[in-house]
Design an enzyme around this catalytic site. Structure first.
Site, PDB file in Angstrom:
ATOM      1  N   GLU A 248     -13.056  42.604  90.475  1.00 36.43           N
ATOM      2  CA  GLU A 248     -14.306  41.638  90.465  1.00 36.43           C
ATOM      3  C   GLU A 248     -14.000  40.483  89.474  1.00 36.43           C
ATOM      4  O   GLU A 248     -14.659  39.563  89.691  1.00 36.43           O
ATOM      5  CB  GLU A 248     -15.390  42.465  89.712  1.00 36.43           C
ATOM      6  CG  GLU A 248     -16.555  41.775  89.673  1.00 36.43           C
ATOM      7  CD  GLU A 248     -17.033  40.873  88.821  1.00 36.43           C
ATOM      8  OE1 GLU A 248     -18.020  40.013  88.919  1.00 36.43           O
ATOM      9  OE2 GLU A 248     -16.377  41.051  87.757  1.00 36.43           O
TER      10      GLU A 248
ATOM     11  N   ASP B 192     -11.950  46.763  86.782  1.00 36.73           N
ATOM     12  CA  ASP B 192     -11.247  45.706  86.116  1.00 36.73           C
ATOM     13  C   ASP B 192     -11.768  44.968  85.010  1.00 36.73           C
ATOM     14  O   ASP B 192     -13.081  45.073  84.739  1.00 36.73           O
ATOM     15  CB  ASP B 192     -10.354  44.844  87.034  1.00 36.73           C
ATOM     16  CG  ASP B 192     -11.647  43.976  87.656  1.00 36.73           C
ATOM     17  OD1 ASP B 192     -12.750  44.396  87.728  1.00 36.73           O
ATOM     18  OD2 ASP B 192     -11.180  42.841  87.844  1.00 36.73           O
TER      19      ASP B 192
END
Length: 396
Positions: A160, A96
């Site tokens: 994350e 991400d």
């Protein structure tokens, strides 16, 4: 001859993979509830390269695509070594990215561009470049098949960039024991978005402060408790006391931290309504970034005390800075403004050299590397937990 003597970065394959990943970055932005990433859009490109080299197709790699939430998978890749040979782990390359507003960029953030040796695009350094590099490492391991003593383990993680939603990424992998093999040797955390070796990161505590006042017409402010003003003054008071209690620490300079511990607002929201109406509530969100020389739990406890003191006497915040009719108590109506504090669940502690088995070695060793050793107050939510559980954690 070293088992890695044949290894050399294939720039073409690396750039090709990075281009595909950056091309997905628009759908990897992580800022819920507005932007929820679909990490599988990036994962599919990694799997296209590695699955043909997996044991299911006659290759040496053990490849697992692990999802706890649909469309938001993690990838665990293993290149087996000799029995009892231990394990070298690479964890933290995440699928991400943080948000990017194309209007504020001088180039398309969702397309890889190249200017000589400069690669540009959302995620090049944080952290799709790491994803592309680790994919290339395991592609070469699966192709060249070197005889290694230790097992090499790689973990590509989801979610994350968000600290409010749990049970998606590395936190859930650890909880379910799916990273226990990492305990068999050193672990390298691949998510330091810079060119220097990193010897420390900060802890994080994300918070939400909701101010409650009294809704009223803006032409009669003396009959209202303005929650927007209350929230602003409450944050100011919390910040004042925070920096008194957690000033710059002497060790921060020695480690090269760019900043001391900080507390600041980052988001603002309030109920929709007319512009001539003072709302009944307003919410501010933000975070504390704490260098590893202070305890995050102690910081949180102190902030709770600050809020309790504010609620005990909210009108003490009204010192005339908002004009003569701004106040946070209406005695004739028996009303008091108040602020409610909430800490989000994913609290992470900072990591410094003290958590490494190579205690005392990294600072002097830094004189022999390119650039300089660095420490950042960017946080890695699971680093402290991994550092406590594993033999050796290094940040790269």
């Amino acid at each position: 001859m070293s088992a890695f003597s044949q290894f050399e970065l294939d720039e073409g394959k690396f750039i090709d993979m990075l281009g595909k990943l950056i091309g997905e970055a628009k759908y990897l932005q992580n800022n819920p509830p507005e932007l929820v990433p679909t990490e599988d859009r990036a994962a599919r490109h990694v799997l296209e390269v590695l699955e043909p080299l997996s044991v299911d197709h006659g290759g040496p790699l053990v490849v697992r695509h692990v999802s706890f939430v649909e469309g938001r998978g993690n990838i665990i890749v293993e290149y087996p070594g000799k029995p009892g040979g231990g394990c070298i782990s690479f964890v933290g390359a995440h699928l991400d990215v943080v948000t990017a507003n194309p209007e504020s960029w001088s180039f398309d953030p969702f397309k890889l561009t190249r200017d000589d040796d400069k690669l540009q695009g959302r995620g090049v350094t944080d952290c799709l470049g790491h994803v592309a590099l680790m994919t290339e490492l395991f592609r070469q391991l699966g192709t060249l098949k070197p005889q290694l003593k230790p097992t090499v383990l790689g973990v590509f993680i989801a979610n994350e960039e968000n600290s409010t939603l749990l049970g998606i990424g590395v936190d859930e992998l650890v909880k379910r024991g799916m990273l226990d093999k990492c305990k068999e040797g050193p672990l390298y955390w691949l998510d330091t978005a810079d060119s220097q070796p990193c010897i420390g990161t900060g802890g994080i505590a994300a918070w939400q402060l909701t101010a409650h006042g009294k809704l009223f017409h803006s032409g009669l402010p003396h009959k209202s408790i303005n929650p927007i003003e209350l929230a602003m003054d409450a944050v100011t008071e919390i910040q004042r006391r925070f920096y008194e209690d957690f000033p710059p620490h002497p060790e921060e300079e020695r480690y090269g931290f760019a900043t001391c511990s900080t507390l600041k607002p980052t988001q603002w929201s309030y109920p929709s309504g007319s512009i001539n109406q003072i709302p009944g509530s307003a919410t501010v969100c933000g975070d504390c970034r704490i260098t590893p020389f202070y305890d995050v739990e102690q910081v949180m406890s102190k902030i709770r005390v600050y809020v309790d003191d504010i609620n005990a006497n909210p009108n003490a915040l009204a010192r005339g800075q908002r004009g003569p009719y701004s106040k946070y108590e209406l005695p004739d109506e028996g009303l008091k403004g108040r602020v409610d504090l909430k800490f989000f669940e994913n609290v992470g502690k900072g990591v410094s050299e003290e958590h490494f088995c190579c205690l005392g070695s990294m600072l002097p060793a830094g004189s022999g590397v390119a650039g300089h050793l660095a420490a950042i107050v960017g946080s890695r939510a699971m680093q402290h937990q991994l550092a406590r559980q594993l033999v050796n954690l290094e940040l790269n």
